[in-house]
Design a protein around this motif. Sequence first.
Motif, PDB file in Angstrom:
ATOM      1  N   UNK A 105       0.490  92.698  63.363  1.00  0.00           N
ATOM      2  CA  UNK A 105       0.447  91.771  64.250  1.00  0.00           C
ATOM      3  C   UNK A 105      -0.190  92.162  65.672  1.00  0.00           C
ATOM      4  N   UNK A 106       0.250  93.331  66.016  1.00  0.00           N
ATOM      5  CA  UNK A 106      -0.174  93.642  67.306  1.00  0.00           C
ATOM      6  C   UNK A 106      -1.629  93.978  67.237  1.00  0.00           C
ATOM      7  N   UNK A 107      -2.089  94.690  66.160  1.00  0.00           N
ATOM      8  CA  UNK A 107      -3.562  94.785  65.844  1.00  0.00           C
ATOM      9  C   UNK A 107      -4.404  93.675  66.067  1.00  0.00           C
ATOM     10  N   UNK A 108      -3.901  92.627  65.232  1.00  0.00           N
ATOM     11  CA  UNK A 108      -4.350  91.225  65.399  1.00  0.00           C
ATOM     12  C   UNK A 108      -4.619  90.776  66.728  1.00  0.00           C
ATOM     13  N   UNK A 109      -3.484  90.666  67.428  1.00  0.00           N
ATOM     14  CA  UNK A 109      -3.360  90.380  68.837  1.00  0.00           C
ATOM     15  C   UNK A 109      -4.513  90.927  69.702  1.00  0.00           C
ATOM     16  N   UNK A 110      -4.723  91.974  69.586  1.00  0.00           N
ATOM     17  CA  UNK A 110      -5.601  92.902  70.280  1.00  0.00           C
ATOM     18  C   UNK A 110      -7.001  92.561  69.877  1.00  0.00           C
TER      19      UNK A 110
END
Length: 76
Positions: A51-56
């Motif tokens: 999720x954090x990768x996607x948000x970035x």
Amino acid sequence: MVIELTSEDQMRLSELADATRQTATELAKEALHWFLVGQRESLAAAVKEGDEDFDRGDVFEHHEVVAQFADVLRHA
């Protein structure tokens, strides 16, 4: 549920049970409990990381993934 152990694992479990003054069943239940907790936490951490990768915006485009798979298949 029945879980078959190797004779070696059964011996180790019995020795540990004797050393800790617990039953082999108690130790097996505790070990399985903590294994399952660890698996759940690992999965939750992996999802959070994704999720954090996607948000970035740290993701691969579809064509990039297809190209990587094609490369893997060429070298297999």
